[in-house]
Design a protein around this motif. Structure first.
Motif, mmCIF file in Angstrom:
data_model
loop_
_atom_site.group_PDB
_atom_site.id
_atom_site.type_symbol
_atom_site.label_atom_id
_atom_site.label_comp_id
_atom_site.label_asym_id
_atom_site.label_seq_id
_atom_site.Cartn_x
_atom_site.Cartn_y
_atom_site.Cartn_z
ATOM 1 N N GLU A 20 21.244 4.355 53.300
ATOM 2 C CA GLU A 20 19.788 4.391 53.390
ATOM 3 C C GLU A 20 19.349 5.067 54.687
ATOM 4 O OE1 GLU A 20 16.073 1.277 52.658
ATOM 5 O OE2 GLU A 20 18.053 0.507 53.239
ATOM 6 N N TYR A 21 20.008 4.748 55.759
ATOM 7 C CA TYR A 21 19.714 5.336 57.075
ATOM 8 C C TYR A 21 19.884 6.853 57.041
ATOM 9 C CZ TYR A 21 20.669 6.397 62.053
ATOM 10 O OH TYR A 21 20.685 6.941 63.317
ATOM 11 N N ASN A 22 20.989 7.309 56.505
ATOM 12 C CA ASN A 22 21.243 8.744 56.442
ATOM 13 C C ASN A 22 20.279 9.453 55.495
ATOM 14 O OD1 ASN A 22 23.342 8.759 58.288
ATOM 15 N ND2 ASN A 22 24.897 8.361 56.733
ATOM 16 N N SER A 23 19.918 8.794 54.406
ATOM 17 C CA SER A 23 18.960 9.395 53.475
ATOM 18 C C SER A 23 17.633 9.656 54.166
ATOM 19 C CB SER A 23 18.744 8.475 52.272
ATOM 20 O OG SER A 23 17.742 9.002 51.422
ATOM 21 N N TYR A 24 17.145 8.683 54.919
ATOM 22 C CA TYR A 24 15.867 8.852 55.609
ATOM 23 C C TYR A 24 15.946 9.985 56.638
ATOM 24 C CZ TYR A 24 14.607 4.263 53.638
ATOM 25 O OH TYR A 24 14.332 3.223 52.798
ATOM 26 N N ARG A 25 17.044 10.030 57.379
ATOM 27 C CA ARG A 25 17.200 11.107 58.356
ATOM 28 C C ARG A 25 17.309 12.466 57.672
ATOM 29 N NH1 ARG A 25 21.821 10.422 62.466
ATOM 30 N NH2 ARG A 25 23.021 9.674 60.666
ATOM 31 N N GLY A 26 18.019 12.507 56.561
ATOM 32 C CA GLY A 26 18.150 13.761 55.823
ATOM 33 C C GLY A 26 16.829 14.243 55.275
ATOM 34 N N ASP A 75 6.009 14.160 63.006
ATOM 35 C CA ASP A 75 6.347 12.960 62.235
ATOM 36 C C ASP A 75 7.844 12.930 61.931
ATOM 37 O OD1 ASP A 75 3.658 12.381 62.227
ATOM 38 O OD2 ASP A 75 3.333 12.945 60.137
ATOM 39 N N CYS A 76 8.387 14.083 61.548
ATOM 40 C CA CYS A 76 9.817 14.185 61.257
ATOM 41 C C CYS A 76 10.639 13.933 62.515
ATOM 42 C CB CYS A 76 10.148 15.560 60.686
ATOM 43 S SG CYS A 76 9.309 15.964 59.131
ATOM 44 N N ASN A 77 10.230 14.533 63.622
ATOM 45 C CA ASN A 77 10.966 14.366 64.875
ATOM 46 C C ASN A 77 10.953 12.924 65.364
ATOM 47 O OD1 ASN A 77 11.795 17.037 65.161
ATOM 48 N ND2 ASN A 77 9.969 17.640 66.301
ATOM 49 N N LEU A 78 9.815 12.250 65.203
ATOM 50 C CA LEU A 78 9.744 10.855 65.629
ATOM 51 C C LEU A 78 10.717 9.997 64.838
ATOM 52 C CD1 LEU A 78 5.893 10.428 66.082
ATOM 53 C CD2 LEU A 78 7.623 10.464 67.893
ATOM 54 N N LEU A 79 10.805 10.226 63.544
ATOM 55 C CA LEU A 79 11.755 9.461 62.744
ATOM 56 C C LEU A 79 13.188 9.738 63.204
ATOM 57 C CD1 LEU A 79 11.732 8.752 58.987
ATOM 58 C CD2 LEU A 79 13.832 9.571 60.048
ATOM 59 N N LEU A 80 13.516 10.998 63.414
ATOM 60 C CA LEU A 80 14.869 11.347 63.843
ATOM 61 C C LEU A 80 15.186 10.758 65.219
ATOM 62 C CD1 LEU A 80 14.820 15.036 62.615
ATOM 63 C CD2 LEU A 80 16.264 13.199 61.695
ATOM 64 N N ASP A 81 14.182 10.686 66.087
ATOM 65 C CA ASP A 81 14.378 10.129 67.427
ATOM 66 C C ASP A 81 14.572 8.611 67.409
ATOM 67 O OD1 ASP A 81 14.080 12.652 68.502
ATOM 68 O OD2 ASP A 81 12.005 12.344 69.158
ATOM 69 N N PHE A 82 13.759 7.923 66.605
ATOM 70 C CA PHE A 82 13.666 6.473 66.738
ATOM 71 C C PHE A 82 14.304 5.666 65.614
ATOM 72 C CE2 PHE A 82 9.814 7.769 69.291
ATOM 73 C CZ PHE A 82 10.411 7.513 70.517
ATOM 74 N N ALA A 138 13.877 13.663 56.581
ATOM 75 C CA ALA A 138 13.096 14.171 57.712
ATOM 76 C C ALA A 138 13.604 15.550 58.143
ATOM 77 C CB ALA A 138 13.172 13.184 58.878
ATOM 78 N N LEU A 139 14.911 15.736 58.193
ATOM 79 C CA LEU A 139 15.473 17.034 58.547
ATOM 80 C C LEU A 139 15.041 18.106 57.565
ATOM 81 C CD1 LEU A 139 19.226 16.755 59.658
ATOM 82 C CD2 LEU A 139 17.289 17.593 60.988
ATOM 83 N N ALA A 140 15.070 17.773 56.278
ATOM 84 C CA ALA A 140 14.738 18.760 55.254
ATOM 85 C C ALA A 140 13.264 19.145 55.297
ATOM 86 C CB ALA A 140 15.109 18.228 53.868
ATOM 87 N N ALA A 154 21.467 25.144 59.835
ATOM 88 C CA ALA A 154 22.316 24.030 60.264
ATOM 89 C C ALA A 154 21.739 22.692 59.829
ATOM 90 C CB ALA A 154 22.482 24.061 61.787
ATOM 91 N N ASP A 155 20.430 22.525 59.947
ATOM 92 C CA ASP A 155 19.799 21.252 59.580
ATOM 93 C C ASP A 155 19.863 21.009 58.077
ATOM 94 O OD1 ASP A 155 19.236 20.659 62.192
ATOM 95 O OD2 ASP A 155 17.128 21.263 62.103
ATOM 96 N N LEU A 156 19.676 22.050 57.295
ATOM 97 C CA LEU A 156 19.749 21.883 55.841
ATOM 98 C C LEU A 156 21.170 21.575 55.391
ATOM 99 C CD1 LEU A 156 17.297 24.664 54.596
ATOM 100 C CD2 LEU A 156 16.917 22.190 54.624
ATOM 101 N N ILE A 157 22.141 22.200 56.005
ATOM 102 C CA ILE A 157 23.537 21.886 55.672
ATOM 103 C C ILE A 157 23.841 20.428 55.997
ATOM 104 C CG2 ILE A 157 25.929 22.356 56.333
ATOM 105 C CD1 ILE A 157 25.132 25.309 56.620
#
Length: 485
Positions: A133-139, A111-118, A141-143, A189-192
């Protein structure tokens, strides 16, 4: 919120849960991802809430709890426990044991990967989709992905590290396994990165706000990163991350009604899996239902974790002990006593971060500062003299042992005990392996103790086997060598 959650569940049930026969159980129906979704910021927001929904659906939470508690000493088994449960407790784990089933966790990762991909598709298509807002959603999912990988790597060690989503048949490719160090490097790296993307809070409010505890915020990411650094024995970095949280005065220990933390509404929680929108508290069948498989290990808890004062004030009780956390017959009280709704599953809260900092300080030779943190926490919890280690500030090994005892008192039944014991045992190239040997003598049936002790001395045994079904689906996966004997 309920409308968004419903949309997300419908969408992601099509995207992520439609097949259980493919590699890592990650395949959705072909075509739906690009054709019918990821067109607007609302689609991405729905996907974010779908990620959180996958966490509190039950299967993921059950894995986090059982991986973190079942091999420890604070959870015991009832007569309703399965044979698989008993094999785990007796350190006789097979690749067919249900505890090795990671499918629900990898589905949530997908689910996280799909969000990051699309999500970039929606960003391009929707001119109202702002950068913050875009970066918050990606962040977020990464977290969440990093958090789930952190549980997986501590449980299995060498694992598939899948960073792209499975959205069509052609996406189903084996990535083999990555080593523990490779996975931890990716998590770091992803958390940073996530720290730079997610906000301090989603909604500004005085005191507790469910939008800030049930969703990833910058303090939540920071707590995760501090936890990772402790596992990696990077103590200076762990101290820096904990200071970011403890120095901003946003969170505070509660003085009274301590159990209210788990029902929400206090300043202690940094990140939790919320059950408020669930039809059933996922912990109810595990530790509350009359036919529950798990129970508080009252004998060990009362004798070693919460012993009574022996000379004065013998009637006093630590407000985390029997009657507060668990009953005399082993019912766990941290998750309420009924369903639906009710108590939330704590991932990180301020007391945990305080103890993380104390551990980092002790490892860095700052014993006096570490002891001051423990003193503050114990005062709030009305800890008893019987559990006061009274160690000197120069006795760093004694202070570290004291900290782990306090973690047992503070974080009982929160999916952390086994990982705490393993972290302490493995540090400095397994300088404390005897901790796990002692654990075996307390938790394993007497007739198989010697066999279990022999097994636990092999460090490969500290990690679960890859499930037999996963090995069959993906020939590139290699079994933990301990389970090949």
């Amino acid at each position: 919120m309920k409308k968004i959650l419903l949309i997300s569940i419908v969408a992601l049930s099509s995207i992520a849960f439609s097949s259980c026969s493919k590699w890592l159980d990650l395949q959705p129906q072909d075509g739906i991802t690009r054709a019918e979704f990821w067109k607007t910021k609302e689609d991405v927001r729905a996907a974010v809430f779908g990620i959180y929904s996958s966490l509190n659906a039950g299967a993921v939470e059950e894995r986090l709890f059982s991986w973190g508690e079942l091999r420890g000493d604070l959870i015991g088994l009832t007569t309703y426990a399965s044979d698989d449960n008993r094999l785990v407790k007796n350190y006789n784990i097979l690749s067919t044991n249900v505890i090795s089933d990671w499918s629900a966790v990898y589905t949530a990762i997908n689910d996280c990967n799909l969000l990051l991909d699309f999500a970039p598709l929606a960003k391009t298509a929707d001119p109202t989709f702002g950068d913050a807002e875009y970066n918050s959603y990606r962040g977020e999912a990464l977290a969440v992905r990093s958090f789930l990988y952190f549980y997986l790597v501590r449980t299995f060690r060498d694992i598939p590290l899948k960073l792209k989503g499975t959205s069509t048949d052609t996406d189903i490719v084996s990535v083999g396994q990555s080593s523990e160090s490779q996975v931890l490097k990716q998590i770091e790296a992803d958390l940073i990165q996530a720290q730079t993307w997610v906000p301090e809070y989603h909604e500004q409010a005085i005191g507790y706000n469910a939008s800030n505890t049930g969703r990833i915020t910058k303090p939540a990411v920071t707590a995760m990163l501090a936890d990772v650094y402790l596992w990696m024995e990077e103590y200076s970095k762990a101290e820096i991350e904990t200071n970011k949280i403890l120095n901003n005065n946003r969170y505070a220990l509660v003085s009274n009604a301590w159990t209210s933390i788990f029902d929400g509404g206090t300043t202690e929680t940094i990140f939790e899996i919320s059950h408020k929108a669930s039809r059933e508290n996922p912990m109810f069948p595990l530790v509350i239902n009359p036919r529950r498989p798990y129970m508080a290990n009252v004998e060990i808890l009362n004798a070693e974790i919460f012993p009574s004062n022996t000379e004065t004030d013998v009637d006093l009780r630590d407000n985390r002990s029997e009657g507060y956390l668990y009953t005399s017959d082993g019912i766990v009280l941290k998750y309420g006593l009924e369903t639906p709704d009710y108590f939330n599953f704590q991932i990180y809260r301020i007391a945990d971060v305080m103890l993380m900092k104390a551990e980092a300080l002790a490892e860095l030779g700052k014993g006096a500062e570490a002891l001051q943190i423990i003193k503050e926490l114990r005062a709030k919890r009305k800890a008893l003299q019987a559990t006061d280690a009274a160690v000197d500030e120069g006795d760093l090994d004694g202070i570290i042992e004291y900290i782990f005892q306090e973690r047992a008192r503070e974080l009982t039944f929160e999916g952390k005990r086994w990982f705490d014991l393993l972290r302490l045992a493995k540090k400095d190239n397994y300088s404390n392996l005897n901790i796990l040997v002692d654990l075996i003598t307390k938790t394993v049936d007497a007739n198989v103790q010697q066999s279990a002790i022999s097994k636990v001395r092999n460090t490969d045994s500290h990690y679960l086997p890859i499930a037999e079904t996963e090995l069959f689906k993906d020939p590139q996966l290699k079994q933990n060598p301990f389970y090949l004997k």
